[in-house]
Each structure stands twice: as structure tokens, then as C-alpha cells.
Design a protein around this motif. Structure first.
Motif, short mmCIF file in Angstrom:
data_model
loop_
_atom_site.label_atom_id
_atom_site.label_comp_id
_atom_site.label_asym_id
_atom_site.label_seq_id
_atom_site.Cartn_x
_atom_site.Cartn_y
_atom_site.Cartn_z
N GLY A 226 6.92 -7.68 -2.84
CA GLY A 226 6.67 -6.64 -3.83
C GLY A 226 6.61 -7.19 -5.24
O GLY A 226 5.79 -6.75 -6.06
N VAL A 227 7.46 -8.16 -5.53
CA VAL A 227 7.43 -8.82 -6.85
C VAL A 227 6.14 -9.63 -7.00
O VAL A 227 5.45 -9.56 -8.02
CB VAL A 227 8.66 -9.72 -7.04
N GLU A 228 5.79 -10.39 -5.96
CA GLU A 228 4.60 -11.24 -6.02
C GLU A 228 3.32 -10.42 -6.18
O GLU A 228 2.38 -10.84 -6.84
CB GLU A 228 4.51 -12.09 -4.75
N LYS A 229 3.29 -9.22 -5.59
CA LYS A 229 2.10 -8.37 -5.65
C LYS A 229 2.05 -7.52 -6.91
O LYS A 229 1.07 -6.81 -7.14
CB LYS A 229 2.05 -7.45 -4.43
N GLY A 230 3.11 -7.56 -7.71
CA GLY A 230 3.12 -6.77 -8.94
C GLY A 230 3.60 -5.35 -8.75
O GLY A 230 3.56 -4.54 -9.69
N HIS A 231 4.08 -5.00 -7.54
CA HIS A 231 4.62 -3.66 -7.31
C HIS A 231 6.02 -3.53 -7.92
O HIS A 231 6.39 -2.45 -8.39
CB HIS A 231 4.68 -3.35 -5.82
N LEU A 232 6.79 -4.59 -7.87
CA LEU A 232 8.14 -4.61 -8.43
C LEU A 232 8.21 -5.51 -9.65
O LEU A 232 7.56 -6.56 -9.68
CB LEU A 232 9.15 -5.11 -7.39
N SER A 233 8.98 -5.11 -10.63
CA SER A 233 9.20 -5.95 -11.80
C SER A 233 10.00 -7.19 -11.40
O SER A 233 10.91 -7.10 -10.56
CB SER A 233 9.97 -5.15 -12.85
N PRO A 234 9.71 -8.34 -11.96
CA PRO A 234 10.48 -9.55 -11.64
C PRO A 234 11.96 -9.42 -11.96
O PRO A 234 12.79 -10.08 -11.35
CB PRO A 234 9.82 -10.63 -12.51
N ASP A 235 12.32 -8.56 -12.91
CA ASP A 235 13.73 -8.37 -13.26
C ASP A 235 14.25 -7.02 -12.76
O ASP A 235 15.07 -6.36 -13.40
CB ASP A 235 13.94 -8.50 -14.77
N TYR A 236 13.79 -6.61 -11.56
CA TYR A 236 14.22 -5.36 -10.97
C TYR A 236 15.73 -5.34 -10.72
O TYR A 236 16.39 -6.39 -10.64
CB TYR A 236 13.49 -5.13 -9.64
N HIS A 237 16.30 -4.15 -10.59
CA HIS A 237 17.71 -3.97 -10.21
C HIS A 237 17.77 -3.45 -8.78
O HIS A 237 16.95 -2.61 -8.38
CB HIS A 237 18.41 -2.99 -11.14
N LEU A 238 18.75 -3.92 -8.03
CA LEU A 238 18.96 -3.47 -6.66
C LEU A 238 20.32 -2.79 -6.57
O LEU A 238 21.33 -3.35 -7.04
CB LEU A 238 18.88 -4.65 -5.69
N VAL A 239 20.35 -1.59 -5.98
CA VAL A 239 21.60 -0.84 -5.88
C VAL A 239 21.70 -0.20 -4.50
O VAL A 239 20.71 -0.05 -3.78
CB VAL A 239 21.71 0.26 -6.96
N GLY A 240 22.92 0.19 -4.14
CA GLY A 240 23.13 0.99 -2.95
C GLY A 240 22.97 2.46 -3.27
O GLY A 240 23.23 2.91 -4.39
N HIS A 241 22.55 3.22 -2.27
CA HIS A 241 22.28 4.65 -2.43
C HIS A 241 23.49 5.38 -3.05
O HIS A 241 23.34 6.23 -3.93
CB HIS A 241 21.96 5.22 -1.04
N LYS A 242 24.69 5.03 -2.61
CA LYS A 242 25.89 5.75 -3.05
C LYS A 242 26.26 5.48 -4.50
O LYS A 242 27.10 6.18 -5.07
CB LYS A 242 27.07 5.41 -2.14
N GLN A 243 25.64 4.47 -5.11
CA GLN A 243 25.91 4.20 -6.52
C GLN A 243 25.24 5.22 -7.44
O GLN A 243 25.58 5.32 -8.62
CB GLN A 243 25.45 2.79 -6.89
N LEU A 244 24.28 5.97 -6.87
CA LEU A 244 23.50 6.91 -7.70
C LEU A 244 23.78 8.36 -7.37
O LEU A 244 23.66 9.22 -8.25
CB LEU A 244 22.00 6.61 -7.54
N ILE A 245 24.08 8.66 -6.10
CA ILE A 245 24.37 10.04 -5.73
C ILE A 245 25.59 10.06 -4.80
O ILE A 245 26.01 9.01 -4.31
CB ILE A 245 23.17 10.73 -5.04
N SER A 246 26.10 11.25 -4.53
CA SER A 246 27.29 11.40 -3.71
C SER A 246 26.91 11.28 -2.23
O SER A 246 26.44 12.24 -1.61
CB SER A 246 27.95 12.75 -3.98
#
Length: 411
Positions: free
Chosen positions: A362-382
Motif C-alpha cells: 500500500g505504501v509502495e503503490k501510493g495508497h498509504l502515506s510512508p509515515d502512516y500510523h498503525l493502531v488497534g481498533h480498541k484504541q479508537l472506539i469502545s
């Protein structure tokens, strides 16, 4: 004989000038002098035949009458020149009356950053996020493209793309984008062309320092051979994802497009039974889509991608479309769901490797930013997703963000 030569020269000059104007007139485009009152203030020609056509919308009020559409194009030109443009930015503009208006024409415009000198733009007057242009406007665009191929202005194997595929924008609007994806020449993945064109331009600039015509010709030949190979090799271009067509998925009811590149990846689990064979995983993905669309009334399956215990990644809403996986964050993120329940079960090594490869691609194809953040689902919602054991694993991955409080919602 001298008189004959003079008349011959005059005839050739007149024919050349007439031919340049007929290139527009033959395709029924209204010349800029007719609607704009003054000649175009752009001088650099596009290299023809042009290989890329970009579809856009103006996000201005629509028009249906000739006088109304001419006034709309004049206002667009005035607004753009007031904001520092040399002249109107779009190559051609189409009104709801079904008429094509010449903008920058076959000169280099200013419609799509990094692509202006190698593409022609066709912009529909109006806002087409939730509706389509008039049938007359759609037909005019297709007729114009076909005519431009006949006139040798557009390559017979040109690629058609939406503006949002090349820039961080919602243009040409979700509804119009979905429609042009059914047109001939539409190209779903432009990333390979982007890299090869950039490489070619860099090399050609370097070699202009030398008078090595033979070397330049070889370079151009290699470039187009490589371009053909990119289009031929679709597995690499799709990041080894099992397409929705392959797993027999339903088409979405409606689509909305993500701004690109995306800078947030959310890891989840499906809290369903797991799967370990191709047949079982495909059936599970179909069942999830049926539940999302029939019971939850989603437009499509909610996740962007799913990964089975067989180590295969399945296309959901994909790289380009907004999903329905994390309320408040869907319009700015990619959601990747591990099929199964990982509160107690350990994710399989082949699943973990598949997701890591997907993100890298995804990064190589330009879909994702090279400095993307990765999180778990529970870090954003209950929620307990992605499950205790999977969450423990992703915390060791590159780009994992321990404190997600800084991430803003994107609705």
C-alpha cells in the motif's frame, strides 16, 4: 514559377493554421475566443498523442442553457486568474447543455499537480458527489474522447482516470467516479505508470545534457516496454489481494472515496469463526458482506480488507473507497480485519505476514502515506477488537502508535 512557390507557401501556412483550429472544431468544442472573449494565455503544447485523460468536476453551480454555461466557464476562468493562474486551468469543460468548452485545450494546463504536462482534463460543470451530470453532458464527454482519438490528439490506448486517483481530492465526486469506472479505457491502478513516468522524466532530463540520440531512443523504447509489463502483470499491481469478483462479492449500493494517501491503518478482528481453506474463507467473507448489507444496511462490506487463516487477503471496500469499520474514522483510514476471534486464539504466522506485505504494498503503490500510523481498533472506539493476543502482536510492528489520543476523527 516564383509566383507558384509564393502561393504554395501561403496555402501551406493557411492549411496548417486551419488544421490546428479544426482539431478543436472537429470535436464540437466551443473555442475559447467565442465564450471567453480573449485568446488563451498558455503557450506550451502537450506532447501528442496524450496518453492520460483526467475526469473532474468544478464544484460550482450547474448550467443547462448555452448562455448560462458560457457565463459559468467565464466565472471559472476569472476566479482562477485572480488566484494567480496564467489562465483557465482545465483543458476542456462540459456543461449540462451537452456542449464542450475549450479551456487550456491541448496546451499544458494547471488542473492536476505533477500530471499537467502529460494529461488532458475534462471537467464537468457542477458538483457530482451525489448525482450524475446530465445525459447530454456524459454523452458529450464520451464523444469528445472518441473524436480526440480520431484527431490523433489522444492516444488510441489512452488511460482514463478520476481526479481523485491522482490527487488528494474528492473530484470528480463519488457518483461520477463510479460511473466513469464503467467507461472504456478506465484504469484502476495508476501507481505503476506514476513511477515509470517519473523515472522516464528524470532520465530524459539527465540525458539532454548529451547529444546521444541513440541512447535516448533506446531509453524511450525500454520505458514503453516496461509500461506494458506493468499493465500485463496485474497480480503485483493488486498487492496479492483476492478481488471481490473472485470471492463472488456483491457490488456496493453507493460509494464514497477516500482522500489519498491514507495515513491511518486500523487492525481489527471479525469476532466470527476462523477459516483455513480458500473455500471456507470465501464463504465467510460472503456471509459477512450479506450481514453488513442486509442487516446493518451498510452500502458494502464494512472492512477495507480481510485476512483469512489461509494467509490470503480479501478485498472489501479496498484502497480507494470509504469503509464502515470504525465509527468516526472511516473517511480517513484503512481497516484490516483478521477473520476469527483473537482474544484467546493466536493469529497464524501466514496471516501476520500477509498483512505486513499488504501494508508495505500500500505504501509502495501510493495508497498509504510512508509515515502512516498503525493502531488497534480498541484504541479508537469502545471494543475489545482486535483481541488481546492480536493486539499484543501489532504493538511490536513498525508505525504502531501507542498513544492514539492525537488522532482526530474523519467522520
Amino acid at each position: 514559377m516564383a509566383i507558384v512557390r509564393v502561393f504554395t507557401v501561403i496555402f501551406l501556412v493557411i492549411a496548417t493554421v486551419s488544421q490546428s483550429r479544426m482539431a478543436v472544431a472537429d470535436c464540437d468544442a466551443v473555442p475559447i475566443e467565442k465564450w471567453g472573449g480573449s485568446p488563451l494565455n498558455r503557450s506550451k503544447d502537450l506532447e501528442k498523442p496524450v496518453r492520460i485523460a483526467v475526469i473532474q468536476h468544478t464544484v460550482t453551480p450547474e448550467c443547462t442553457a448555452d448562455a448560462e454555461c458560457e457565463e459559468a466557464v467565464r466565472k471559472i476562468r476569472e476566479m482562477q486568474t485572480k488566484h494567480g493562474f496564467d489562465d483557465i486551468a482545465q483543458s476542456f469543460v462540459i456543461g449540462g447543455n451537452g456542449k464542450v468548452y475549450e479551456g487550456a485545450g491541448w496546451k499544458v494546463g494547471a488542473h492536476t499537480l505533477r500530471w499537467n504536462d502529460k494529461s488532458v482534463s475534462i471537467s464537468f460543470i457542477g458538483d457530482f458527489r451525489d448525482k450524475l451530470p446530465t445525459p447530454q453532458a456524459l454523452k458529450a464527454a464520451q464523444d469528445f474522447l472518441a473524436c480526440s482519438v480520431n484527431n490523433k490528439n489522444l492516444d488510441e490506448k489512452y488511460h482514463l482516470v478520476g481526479h481523485l486517483q491522482l490527487s488528494a481530492t474528492l473530484s470528480p465526486g463519488a457518483t461520477l467516479q463510479s460511473h466513469i469506472e464503467t467507461w472504456p479505457h478506465w484504469l484502476s491502478d495508476i501507481s505503476g505508470i506514476d513511477r515509470l513516468l517519473t523515472l522516464y522524466l528524470r532520465w530524459s532530463v539527465y540525458f539532454t545534457k548529451f547529444d546521444w540520440c541513440e541512447l535516448k531512443c533506446i531509453m524511450i523504447l525500454v520505458f514503453f516496454i516496461a509500461l506494458g509489463l506493468v499493465q500485463w502483470s496485474r497480480v503485483e499491481a493488486e498487492c496479492d489481494v483476492v478481488s471481490k469478483k473472485k470471492w463472488d462479492g456483491l457490488n456496493p449500493i453507493h460509494v464514497e472515496y477516500l482522500p489519498r494517501p491514507v495515513d491511518l491503518v486500523i487492525i481489527q478482528h471479525s469476532v466470527t469463526a476462523g477459516c483455513s481453506t480458500d473455500a471456507a474463507c470465501e464463504e465467510l467473507v460472503r456471509n459477512i458482506q450479506d450481514y453488513h448489507m442486509d442487516q446493518l444496511k451498510f452500502w458494502d462490506i464494512g472492512m477495507s480488507f480481510m485476512v483469512g487463516g489461509n494467509g490470503k487477503v480479501y478485498e472489501g471496500s479496498g484502497w480507494l473507497r470509504v469503509g464502515a469499520h470504525t465509527y468516526g474514522y472511516n473517511r480517513r483510514s484503512i481497516g484490516i480485519s483478521f477473520l476469527g476471534n483473537y482474544n484467546n486464539d493466536e493469529p497464524k504466522p501466514e496471516q501476520l505476514e500477509a498483512v505486513k506485505n499488504l501494508i508495505k504494498c500500500g505504501v509502495e503503490k501510493g495508497h498509504l502515506s510512508p509515515d502512516y500510523h498503525l493502531v488497534g481498533h480498541k484504541q479508537l472506539i469502545s471494543t475489545e477488537s482486535p483481541g488481546r493476543k492480536l493486539y499484543r502482536e501489532i504493538r511490536t510492528w513498525p508505525h504502531f502508535l501507542e498513544d492514539a489520543s492525537s488522532i482526530t476523527t474523519g467522520s
